[in-house]
Design an enzyme around this catalytic site. Structure first.
Site, PDB file in Angstrom:
ATOM      1  N   SER A 110      36.464 -91.898 -30.732  1.00  0.00           N
ATOM      2  CA  SER A 110      36.815 -90.931 -29.692  1.00  0.00           C
ATOM      3  C   SER A 110      36.552 -89.500 -30.146  1.00  0.00           C
ATOM      4  O   SER A 110      36.317 -88.627 -29.307  1.00  0.00           O
ATOM      5  CB  SER A 110      38.280 -91.084 -29.280  1.00  0.00           C
ATOM      6  OG  SER A 110      39.135 -90.979 -30.395  1.00  0.00           O
TER       7      SER A 110
ATOM      8  N   HIS B 141      41.174 -85.110 -32.022  1.00  0.00           N
ATOM      9  CA  HIS B 141      40.350 -84.876 -30.843  1.00  0.00           C
ATOM     10  C   HIS B 141      40.019 -83.393 -30.687  1.00  0.00           C
ATOM     11  O   HIS B 141      38.898 -83.034 -30.308  1.00  0.00           O
ATOM     12  CB  HIS B 141      41.070 -85.375 -29.596  1.00  0.00           C
ATOM     13  CG  HIS B 141      41.238 -86.860 -29.565  1.00  0.00           C
ATOM     14  ND1 HIS B 141      42.167 -87.494 -28.746  1.00  0.00           N
ATOM     15  CD2 HIS B 141      40.601 -87.851 -30.244  1.00  0.00           C
ATOM     16  CE1 HIS B 141      42.084 -88.794 -28.939  1.00  0.00           C
ATOM     17  NE2 HIS B 141      41.148 -89.033 -29.830  1.00  0.00           N
TER      18      HIS B 141
END
Length: 211
Positions: free
Chosen positions: A137, A191
């Site tokens: 991710s 992230h």
């Protein structure tokens, strides 16, 4: 005619197989590696994930490989599947635009190591914590940020009720905030590091392309 579940399953598998067959080679190899790691992790005694994830306190000169391996590791099959849905289309597009060798060099080079080192510095150096991260991710957010910057050059705003409202480049930040709410166990800092590198890469590219 009523739908036949077996026929629908076969059709879905055929479409999935056809899609994978048409993927460029780097994207296809990355998928195979991730699936192989997930399968191998099920074997007794194989601690691949703890060997390859990014754990700040374990990062030193002899374990710098962790700054490259962590995107290939996932918590479980569900985590892997969700990441596939978000990352593979973006990775496919990037490879088709830039080529296999450049993709290989970037994703197993700065696109993995730079977010990893930023994460380690903040997590261990500034926060005094040691939360391991893993999963592709971080590539997804990096690619999403770069796509948003590129799109922003042609479509600066999303139009709501006929008025320019939301700057295009901010959409990945909204996605990050949504991910925090929907999946509270995910690494917001990891992230965010991916987002930052994606923004910086595209900003530098635009600056270097100016006459």
């Amino acid at each position: 005619m009523p739908s036949n579940p077996t026929h629908m399953l076969k059709l879905g598998l055929q479409r999935t197989t056809s899609y994978i067959d048409h993927l460029p080679i780097f994207t296809k190899v990355v998928i195979c590696i991730m699936v192989a790691i997930e399968a191998a992790a099920l074997l007794p005694g194989w601690k691949l994930k703890s060997w390859g994830w990014l754990e700040p306190d374990l990062v030193n000169f002899s374990t710098l490989y962790r700054t490259n391996t962590y995107p290939l590791m996932h918590i479980d099959v569900f985590h892997l599947t969700i990441n596939f849905l978000g990352v593979v289309p973006l990775l496919e597009r990037f490879e088709k635009e830039h080529g296999t060798l450049i993709s290989l060099a970037l994703f197993f080079g700065p696109f993995s190591t730079v977010p990893a080192l930023i994460y380690v510095v903040i997590e261990r150096g500034l926060l005094g914590a040691n939360t391991p991260i893993l999963g592709s991710s971080i590539w997804g957010f990096l690619l999403y940020a770069s796509e948003a910057i590129r799109e922003n050059a042609t479509v600066p705003y999303f139009i709501i009720w006929g008025q320019p409202t939301i700057p295009t480049w901010t959409v990945p930040i909204a996605a990050l905030l949504l991910a925090i709410v929907v999946t509270p166990g995910s690494s917001a800092l990891g992230h965010a590091c991916g987002l930052a590198v994606g923004y910086l890469c595209m900003h530098s590219l635009f600056l270097s392309s100016r006459p």
